[in-house]
Each structure stands twice: as structure tokens, then as C-alpha cells.
Design a protein around this motif. Structure first.
Motif, short mmCIF file in Angstrom:
data_model
loop_
_atom_site.label_atom_id
_atom_site.label_comp_id
_atom_site.label_asym_id
_atom_site.label_seq_id
_atom_site.Cartn_x
_atom_site.Cartn_y
_atom_site.Cartn_z
N SER A 152 33.22 45.87 40.10
CA SER A 152 33.77 45.46 41.54
C SER A 152 35.40 45.66 41.34
O SER A 152 35.85 44.91 40.29
N HIS A 153 35.81 45.88 42.61
CA HIS A 153 37.15 45.74 42.65
C HIS A 153 37.66 44.43 43.32
O HIS A 153 38.80 44.34 43.25
N HIS A 154 36.82 43.67 43.42
CA HIS A 154 37.01 42.30 44.24
C HIS A 154 37.93 41.37 42.81
O HIS A 154 38.70 40.88 43.20
N PRO A 155 37.06 41.23 41.73
CA PRO A 155 37.69 40.53 40.87
C PRO A 155 38.95 41.02 40.26
O PRO A 155 39.56 40.62 39.47
N MET A 156 39.02 42.50 40.44
CA MET A 156 40.47 43.04 40.18
C MET A 156 41.59 42.81 41.28
O MET A 156 42.71 43.16 40.77
N GLY A 157 41.20 42.23 42.17
CA GLY A 157 42.42 41.79 43.38
C GLY A 157 42.55 42.91 43.96
O GLY A 157 43.74 43.02 44.35
#
Ligand SMILES: [Zn+2]
Length: 220
Positions: A152-157
Motif C-alpha cells: 500500500s502507498h498509504h504507509p509510504m506517505g
């Protein structure tokens, strides 16, 4: 919405020559210095986009610096390499700045934009994924909507959910105008999910069918 689109680069060149010279000889922009890992530029804009957030104008120029007082939101997209190393604990500052700028322009049109989910911890993402697997019945089905923590790109900010779940018209404003700020909807099945995948001023890439496109990329 009011847009200013002009290019009087010669005038700007004359006014900003000292600044430009300074930048060539190593004056680093404060904002770019805040980004620890190098940002991979995936999509160049032909003209640099500069933002006047007081008068809500976008200024398009060929010069290498924005005029004083104008905001520069980067000249490329943010990809996974932007956070490939180091610990990420918040939204990428440039993604946040792009959203905040878009929010001001949207307000001028009577549209309210809100990040309803931005940065997520790996633990939070793992929890959401497992919950989705239970709801959808399989990992494959779940991954259309919620990716595992490492994909997921959410935990990557690097991803934001905007106006979810209630306000699709607001998100539609961002879908139509986000490219001017380097913000793009990326999945056909998620009207709320946006990423900074293009340079400001560059049209967004076609939508992927769903989030599995990012899952698949990371498989051996
Ligand atoms: Zn999302």
C-alpha cells in the motif's frame, strides 16, 4: 476557478537573474531539503508551475525558479522510490503541500476538500487488509480495495483518501483539477484515492482498474 497561464520568461529572467545564479551555485530550496530520500521524477512538465496561494493563480514559466512569493510544488511525480529508504511516519511533505494548495483553489469554487485517510502505520494497514480479506473472502478480492502493508502507498506517505466516504462531488473536483497540482486519482474503483504521480501541470496517467496494479508490481 481562476487560472492564470502565461509565460513571460524573459521578464522573469531579468528580475530573477541573481536568484537563478544563486540556485545554480548551490542554494538548496528549503522544501526540497526536507525530503530525505531523492524523489524520482517520473513525469516532467514542459513548463514549471508556480502557485500564488494568496490570489489563487497558477503561473507557468520556462525559467528554473518560481518568482518570489510563489509556491513550487515540484516538477515530477512522487513514486515509491521517494520513500524507499528510511522510516516513514507521515505524509510526504510535497504530497501534503500539493493537497493544501489544491484545497485553497477548491474552496474558491465552494468545494471543501478533506483528507479522510492519509498516512497509515504498517500495523494499521495490516489490520485493514486482514479485515478486508475477511469481508471479501479472499486475498485477491481484498487487494482490489485494500493492499497489504508492504504494498500500500498509504504507509509510504504517498497516498491520500479525499472526502471519503460521503462527498464524491468534492472528490470529483480534485479528479478534474488535481493534475494542475500534480494530484491524480489512480484507481478506477476508488474515486477517493489520490496520489502525486504526475508533475503539476501534466495530465494524469490513465486509471488502473484497481489497487492490484501496485500489489502485482511488488511480486517476484
Ligand atoms: Zn487510499
Amino acid at each position: 476557478m481562476r487560472w492564470a497561464h502565461r509565460d513571460n520568461s524573459l521578464f522573469i529572467l531579468a528580475v530573477l537573474l541573481p536568484l537563478i545564479a544563486g540556485s545554480i551555485f548551490g542554494v538548496v530550496d528549503q522544501r526540497s531539503r526536507a525530503l530525505a530520500p531523492p524523489v524520482k521524477v517520473v513525469n516532467y512538465a514542459k513548463f514549471r508551475q508556480c502557485f500564488d496561494v494568496t490570489n489563487l493563480l497558477i503561473y507557468s514559466t520556462k525559467t528554473i525558479e518560481c518568482p518570489q512569493g510563489y509556491l513550487f510544488l515540484g516538477d515530477g511525480g512522487l513514486s515509491e522510490s521517494a520513500t524507499a529508504s528510511g522510516v516513514v511516519e507521515e505524509l510526504h511533505p510535497q504530497l501534503e503541500e500539493r493537497f493544501n494548495t489544491a484545497r485553497l483553489f477548491a474552496a474558491e469554487d465552494g468545494i471543501s476538500l478533506v483528507i479522510t485517510s492519509g498516512f497509515r502505520t504498517l500495523e494499521r494497514q495490516a489490520f485493514l487488509y486482514q479485515r478486508e480479506v475477511r469481508i471479501r473472502g479472499s486475498e485477491s478480492e481484498a487487494s482490489k480495495w485494500v493492499l497489504p502493508a508492504e504494498s500500500s502507498h498509504h504507509p509510504m506517505g504517498l497516498a491520500i483518501d479525499v472526502n471519503y466516504p460521503m462527498d464524491r462531488p468534492g472528490a470529483l473536483w480534485l479528479e478534474r483539477h488535481g493534475w494542475r497540482f500534480g494530484l491524480c486519482r489512480v484507481y478506477a474503483n476508488e474515486w477517493w484515492h489520490f496520489e502525486a504521480v504526475s508533475a503539476p501541470g501534466v495530465k494524469c496517467p490513465p486509471l488502473a482498474p484497481d489497487a492490484r496494479v501496485d500489489f502485482a508490481e511488488r511480486q517476484p
